[in-house]
Design a protein around this motif. Structure first.
Motif, mmCIF file in Angstrom:
data_model
loop_
_atom_site.group_PDB
_atom_site.id
_atom_site.type_symbol
_atom_site.label_atom_id
_atom_site.label_comp_id
_atom_site.label_asym_id
_atom_site.label_seq_id
_atom_site.Cartn_x
_atom_site.Cartn_y
_atom_site.Cartn_z
ATOM 1 N N ARG A 2 -7.767 13.516 -1.337
ATOM 2 C CA ARG A 2 -9.060 12.839 -1.121
ATOM 3 C C ARG A 2 -9.097 12.075 0.199
ATOM 4 O O ARG A 2 -8.091 11.539 0.645
ATOM 5 C CB ARG A 2 -9.319 11.851 -2.258
ATOM 6 C CG ARG A 2 -9.513 12.521 -3.581
ATOM 7 C CD ARG A 2 -9.797 11.508 -4.649
ATOM 8 N NE ARG A 2 -11.176 11.060 -4.569
ATOM 9 C CZ ARG A 2 -11.740 10.272 -5.467
ATOM 10 N NH1 ARG A 2 -11.043 9.845 -6.488
ATOM 11 N NH2 ARG A 2 -12.995 9.912 -5.353
ATOM 12 N N GLU A 5 -14.113 7.204 2.293
ATOM 13 C CA GLU A 5 -15.487 7.432 2.750
ATOM 14 C C GLU A 5 -15.570 7.424 4.279
ATOM 15 O O GLU A 5 -16.224 8.288 4.874
ATOM 16 C CB GLU A 5 -16.411 6.352 2.164
ATOM 17 C CG GLU A 5 -17.850 6.487 2.610
ATOM 18 C CD GLU A 5 -18.701 5.271 2.252
ATOM 19 O OE1 GLU A 5 -18.213 4.397 1.509
ATOM 20 O OE2 GLU A 5 -19.846 5.202 2.737
ATOM 21 N N ALA A 8 -14.280 10.662 5.589
ATOM 22 C CA ALA A 8 -15.209 11.765 5.301
ATOM 23 C C ALA A 8 -16.368 11.727 6.296
ATOM 24 O O ALA A 8 -16.766 12.756 6.855
ATOM 25 C CB ALA A 8 -15.726 11.645 3.876
ATOM 26 N N ALA A 188 -16.829 18.972 -0.490
ATOM 27 C CA ALA A 188 -17.493 18.271 0.619
ATOM 28 C C ALA A 188 -18.831 17.829 0.052
ATOM 29 O O ALA A 188 -19.631 18.664 -0.365
ATOM 30 C CB ALA A 188 -17.688 19.198 1.813
ATOM 31 N N HIS A 207 -17.977 12.319 0.331
ATOM 32 C CA HIS A 207 -16.702 12.580 -0.357
ATOM 33 C C HIS A 207 -16.113 13.868 0.169
ATOM 34 O O HIS A 207 -16.827 14.869 0.294
ATOM 35 C CB HIS A 207 -16.921 12.726 -1.864
ATOM 36 C CG HIS A 207 -17.580 11.546 -2.482
ATOM 37 N ND1 HIS A 207 -16.880 10.449 -2.905
ATOM 38 C CD2 HIS A 207 -18.885 11.286 -2.719
ATOM 39 C CE1 HIS A 207 -17.737 9.556 -3.385
ATOM 40 N NE2 HIS A 207 -18.956 10.037 -3.282
ATOM 41 N N VAL A 208 -14.837 13.814 0.435
ATOM 42 C CA VAL A 208 -14.135 15.007 0.895
ATOM 43 C C VAL A 208 -12.813 15.105 0.167
ATOM 44 O O VAL A 208 -12.093 14.131 0.009
ATOM 45 C CB VAL A 208 -13.891 14.942 2.425
ATOM 46 C CG1 VAL A 208 -12.818 15.926 2.852
ATOM 47 C CG2 VAL A 208 -15.179 15.237 3.181
#
Ligand code: SF4
Lengths: 401, 74
Positions: A2, A5, A8, A188, A207-208
């Motif tokens: 993860r 934020e 991302a 993604a 979010h990635v």
């Protein structure tokens, strides 16, 4: 793996996604400086790798740099779901007229990436899909044919977005797909993707998730984003059990006998085979079983590796039995796994016949495998017994014990 | 711990033949054979259960001089 934020968003920004002004602060004083640079109202967001920030008090608003400093102090001290924040993201605050949802992830059933778009963003997309399915569009993407932005347009238009909004949303959603495909992501997501009161479209949260196996391939990107090689980014730090599992797997180059995740049940699992682990884990739970662990075996691990994994699982307090199950295997030998798990039981001072609730691995060298299991009186089954049924039998044995 | 599943037996004449011993250590994919300092063959007990039953050792030695035994068939 993860991303925070702010990472991302940094990734999205490289591909032209429109963001609010802002950056990460590690201290309250830094947050105050950033708020002063931005000028006007700001939002401060805790940078943790978990959800529920808003509810937990990890998101605060401030109208002045002084308020931003106070808010940042509170956020930086706040633990959310056991996680200390990496920092606080200080961003310009925008008046939002409407929120959208855009995400690309994998559809395991179709074995294709899927683009999901909704004009009801900002809330749980599963809930929207259930209560307002007409507001959620899904468009599957090819892994062979190059991506065309038209696919993004199709998804946006499918929920009724038209005109200027359609024209302006399409490139943002298309760039999200490009990021997903280019960096081997498993998720993604932009949620919310906001339309401001002055008509701009902005990435408000992102979010990635990067496929862990692709870390080395994207080492340059990770370095540029400031993500260290030592950062595992799991939802929680690994337990001693899991660390030992990784050591077992790393002890020998042959095959896989690892990816161990600890749970609090009493049935140990030695499972695997191209998605078989997930299927079998779910099947055990479906039948009312309580897994002590998740793991993955495959690719012909050595006898020693299978043995050490078995010993590790049996060493976990409360584990009464193990279930050894895989899908039909062609790249893993049944006899080798049978040797490993039986040896693991014996070296743990346990009787394999009592300890192995079920052995369901059909495939290469199964005749020899079944002879070994027969000699040690272990209950086994071949491919005529489904994985689901094998899981049921394992749980039944646990319940009868 | 002793091997539970596989035993490998080698005739004394083969074990004493340093050229054959070298060949056996080379062909076995799971290091069941090793050479002593004097070149004699040694069967590595702790690796026996890793035997993949490929029979390369059987093919590399004179007929019948190396035997791979599946203990679970006895
Ligand atoms: S059969 Fe193959 S693995 Fe077994 S001892 Fe002979 S060479 Fe080694």
């Amino acid at each position: 793996m993860r991303f925070y934020e702010y990472e991302a968003k940094a990734l999205f920004a490289r591909h032209g996604a429109p963001l609010l002004r802002g950056r990460l602060a590690h201290t309250a004083a830094e947050a105050k400086t950033i708020a002063a640079e931005i000028g006007g109202a700001v939002v401060l967001k805790s940078q943790v790798l978990t959800g529920g920030r808003m509810k937990a008090g990890g998101v605060k608003f401030a109208d002045t740099p002084e308020q931003a400093e106070t808010a940042a102090t509170a956020i930086l001290e706040l633990e959310i779901n056991g996680q200390k924040p990496r920092g606080v993201l200080v961003e310009q605050r925008a008046g939002v007229a409407q929120e959208y949802f855009a995400a690309v992830t994998w559809d395991g059933r179709r074995k294709l990436p899927v683009l999901v778009f909704s004009d009801m963003g900002g809330i749980d997309i599963e809930e929207v899909a259930e209560t307002h399915p007409e507001h959620v569009a899904q468009v599957h993407l090819s892994t062979l044919v190059p991506f065309s932005p038209f696919k993004a347009k199709e998804a946006v238009a499918a929920v009724g977005v038209t005109g200027d909004d359609l024209t302006r949303l399409t490139p943002i959603v298309a760039s999200l797909v490009e990021v997903f495909l280019r960096y081997d992501l498993t998720l993604a997501e932009i949620n919310p993707l906001g339309k401001t009161t002055d008509g701009r479209f902005l990435v408000l949260d992102g979010h990635v998730d990067l496929e862990a196996e692709a870390r080395d391939k994207h080492a340059k990107l990770l370095t540029e984003l400031g993500i260290g090689k030592e950062e595992t980014r799991q939802a929680r730090p690994p337990t001693r059990f899991e660390i030992r599992g990784a050591e077992v797997d790393a002890s020998d180059h042959r095959g896989v006998a690892g990816n161990v995740v600890e749970f609090d049940g009493d049935l140990g699992l030695v499972i695997g085979a191209g998605g078989g682990s997930l299927t079998l884990f779910d099947a055990i739970r479906k039948h009312g079983g309580r897994p002590a662990n998740y793991c993955e075996i495959g690719g012909n691990p050595s006898v020693k590796k299978a043995c050490e994994l078995t010993k590790l699982i049996l060493s976990k307090p409360g584990v009464k039995k193990i279930a050894v199950m895989m899908n039909v295997v062609s790249n893993t030998r049944v006899d080798i796994v049978a040797r490993g798990v039986i040896k693991g039981c014996v070296e743990s001072g346990r009787d394999p016949a009592d300890t192995i609730a079920i052995f369901r691995i059909p495939g290469a060298w199964e005749d020899d495998g079944f002879k070994i299991l027969g000699k040690y009186r272990v209950e086994y089954c071949d491919r005529t017994v489904s994985m689901f049924e094998a899981a049921r039998r394992a749980v039944a044995k646990m319940q009868a014990a | 711990m002793n091997a539970m599943f596989i035993d490998v037996q080698v005739d004394a004449a083969v074990a004493a033949d340093t050229a054959l011993a070298k060949k056996l250590t080379e062909v076995c994919p799971v290091n069941i054979f090793a050479q002593e300092k004097d070149g004699r063959l040694r069967v590595v007990e702790e690796n026996l259960d890793e035997c993949v039953l490929c029979e390369l050792c059987i093919q590399a030695a004179p007929a019948g001089s190396v035997r791979v035994i599946k203990l679970y068939e006895q």
